[in-house]
Design a protein around this motif. Structure first.
Motif, mmCIF file in Angstrom:
data_model
loop_
_atom_site.group_PDB
_atom_site.id
_atom_site.type_symbol
_atom_site.label_atom_id
_atom_site.label_comp_id
_atom_site.label_asym_id
_atom_site.label_seq_id
_atom_site.Cartn_x
_atom_site.Cartn_y
_atom_site.Cartn_z
ATOM 1 N N VAL A 138 -21.870 -9.449 43.106
ATOM 2 C CA VAL A 138 -20.951 -9.023 44.406
ATOM 3 C C VAL A 138 -19.360 -9.373 44.058
ATOM 4 O O VAL A 138 -18.511 -8.872 45.006
ATOM 5 C CB VAL A 138 -21.889 -9.332 45.801
ATOM 6 N N ALA A 139 -19.455 -10.809 44.450
ATOM 7 C CA ALA A 139 -18.472 -11.448 43.111
ATOM 8 C C ALA A 139 -17.313 -10.187 42.185
ATOM 9 O O ALA A 139 -15.625 -10.490 42.906
ATOM 10 C CB ALA A 139 -18.400 -13.098 43.246
ATOM 11 N N GLU A 140 -17.890 -9.412 41.688
ATOM 12 C CA GLU A 140 -17.097 -8.561 40.847
ATOM 13 C C GLU A 140 -16.142 -8.330 41.761
ATOM 14 O O GLU A 140 -15.323 -7.776 41.067
ATOM 15 C CB GLU A 140 -17.646 -7.304 40.348
ATOM 16 N N ALA A 141 -16.453 -7.324 42.863
ATOM 17 C CA ALA A 141 -15.219 -6.428 43.549
ATOM 18 C C ALA A 141 -14.007 -7.075 43.786
ATOM 19 O O ALA A 141 -12.498 -6.426 43.820
ATOM 20 C CB ALA A 141 -15.879 -5.874 44.783
ATOM 21 N N ALA A 142 -14.108 -8.970 44.316
ATOM 22 C CA ALA A 142 -12.659 -9.106 44.287
ATOM 23 C C ALA A 142 -11.639 -9.754 42.742
ATOM 24 O O ALA A 142 -10.711 -9.757 43.217
ATOM 25 C CB ALA A 142 -13.104 -10.909 44.544
ATOM 26 N N LEU A 143 -12.540 -9.376 41.695
ATOM 27 C CA LEU A 143 -11.733 -9.977 40.676
ATOM 28 C C LEU A 143 -11.419 -8.811 40.488
ATOM 29 O O LEU A 143 -11.059 -7.575 38.777
ATOM 30 C CB LEU A 143 -12.733 -10.291 39.730
ATOM 31 N N ARG A 144 -9.473 -8.190 40.803
ATOM 32 C CA ARG A 144 -9.303 -6.949 40.565
ATOM 33 C C ARG A 144 -7.645 -7.964 40.915
ATOM 34 O O ARG A 144 -7.246 -8.507 41.928
ATOM 35 C CB ARG A 144 -9.493 -6.042 41.756
ATOM 36 N N PRO A 145 -6.569 -6.701 40.159
ATOM 37 C CA PRO A 145 -5.150 -6.887 40.602
ATOM 38 C C PRO A 145 -4.854 -6.923 41.896
ATOM 39 O O PRO A 145 -5.290 -6.394 43.503
ATOM 40 C CB PRO A 145 -4.718 -6.176 39.731
ATOM 41 N N TRP A 146 -4.404 -7.859 42.607
ATOM 42 C CA TRP A 146 -3.935 -8.193 43.389
ATOM 43 C C TRP A 146 -1.730 -8.798 44.262
ATOM 44 O O TRP A 146 -1.268 -8.758 43.673
ATOM 45 C CB TRP A 146 -4.246 -8.949 44.778
ATOM 46 N N ALA A 147 -1.624 -7.728 45.450
ATOM 47 C CA ALA A 147 -0.140 -8.294 45.481
ATOM 48 C C ALA A 147 -0.190 -9.137 46.442
ATOM 49 O O ALA A 147 -0.547 -10.032 47.160
ATOM 50 C CB ALA A 147 0.759 -6.972 46.645
ATOM 51 N N PRO A 148 -0.007 -10.213 45.713
ATOM 52 C CA PRO A 148 0.631 -11.838 45.882
ATOM 53 C C PRO A 148 1.282 -11.655 47.522
ATOM 54 O O PRO A 148 2.175 -10.993 47.971
ATOM 55 C CB PRO A 148 1.131 -12.492 44.731
ATOM 56 N N ALA A 149 0.336 -12.705 48.408
ATOM 57 C CA ALA A 149 0.968 -12.901 49.501
ATOM 58 C C ALA A 149 1.718 -14.506 49.918
ATOM 59 O O ALA A 149 0.947 -15.447 49.025
ATOM 60 C CB ALA A 149 0.032 -12.254 50.486
#
Length: 250
Positions: A138-149
């Motif tokens: 399930v956690a794998e979906a969080a391990l992606r590039p994200w725009a920093p905020a």
């Protein structure tokens, strides 16, 4: 004379309350520096800094009450949860902070840390292998590039105070920095999944929010927290806490 209340205490830091004053004692001065910097920059209500004398930071209590705590019943109206969502969105829309010594999290490094922690959880017998394996998936979906905020970094439900339907203060900014906005949303709703829709209603429908990623952060944060909590005198196995969050993904 006011009673001295121990709010939290472990080997890394402690927080004491005396009346309307909180005394934060931290072995890592950098965390205190970041906290003060972040509170000055954040476009949401934060505690007043009364004085600093390393390793102690004195801040004033904020008015209002929290919406609940992890493992406890949630309180507040849907409008109060939505108001919290709106405040979080305001923070995430703010200019990116340049906090001393705080860089954004590296996805690859986070994945390595998570895999190592999962191995320890299973090898030590702290959690069943199937529970760890499922939540790692399930956690794998969080391990992606994200725009920093501009993120709080530890936006637990107990760190947001409201009075009625108004946010009156957000506390504990020592983990603030440039991060994934969805991590803040996941941390705030951890263990209170029933209020996610209320929070997102206040956060704004125009935001790029993927519920699957929030679910992934619930699993990832819980997997990384269980052993640390156990070793520092907390109980992640209590009803509604981290281990129950992991079980809910099964």
């Amino acid at each position: 004379m006011d009673e001295v209340q121990v709010v939290v205490a472990h080997s890394e830091r402690a927080t004491l309350r005396v009346g309307d004053v909180f005394l934060k004692v931290d072995a890592d001065q950098a965390r205190i520096d970041i906290e003060v910097e972040a509170m000055a920059l954040a476009p949401v209500p934060t505690p007043e800094v009364l004085w600093r004398k390393p390793p102690v930071l004195a801040i004033a209590a904020v008015p209002g009450t929290t919406l609940g705590r992890l493992g406890g019943p949630s309180t507040g109206s849907p409008a109060a949860w939505a108001a919290a969502g709106a405040a979080i969105r305001k923070l995430h829309d703010a200019p990116l902070p340049r906090l001393s010594g705080r860089a954004g999290r590296d996805v690859d490094a986070l994945a390595v840390e998570l895999d190592a922690e999962c191995e320890v959880l299973v090898a030590s017998g702290l959690l069943p292998a199937e529970l760890v394996t499922r939540n790692r998936q399930v956690a794998e979906a969080a391990l992606r590039p994200w725009a920093p905020a501009f993120t709080h970094g530890d936006l637990q439900i107990a760190h947001v105070f409201v009075d009625g339907d108004e946010v009156t203060g957000v506390i504990d900014w020592s983990e603030a920095g440039r991060g994934d906005a969805l991590y803040d949303l996941a941390t705030f709703t951890l263990g209170h999944e029933e209020h996610l829709d209320d929070v997102l209603a206040g956060y704004g429908s125009d935001a790029d929010v993927d519920p699957e990623v929030i679910h992934a952060w619930w699993s990832l944060r819980s997997l990384l927290a269980v052993r640390w909590l156990t070793e520092h005198g907390f109980d992640p196995f209590l009803p509604g806490c981290e281990v129950d969050v992991l079980r809910s993904r099964m």
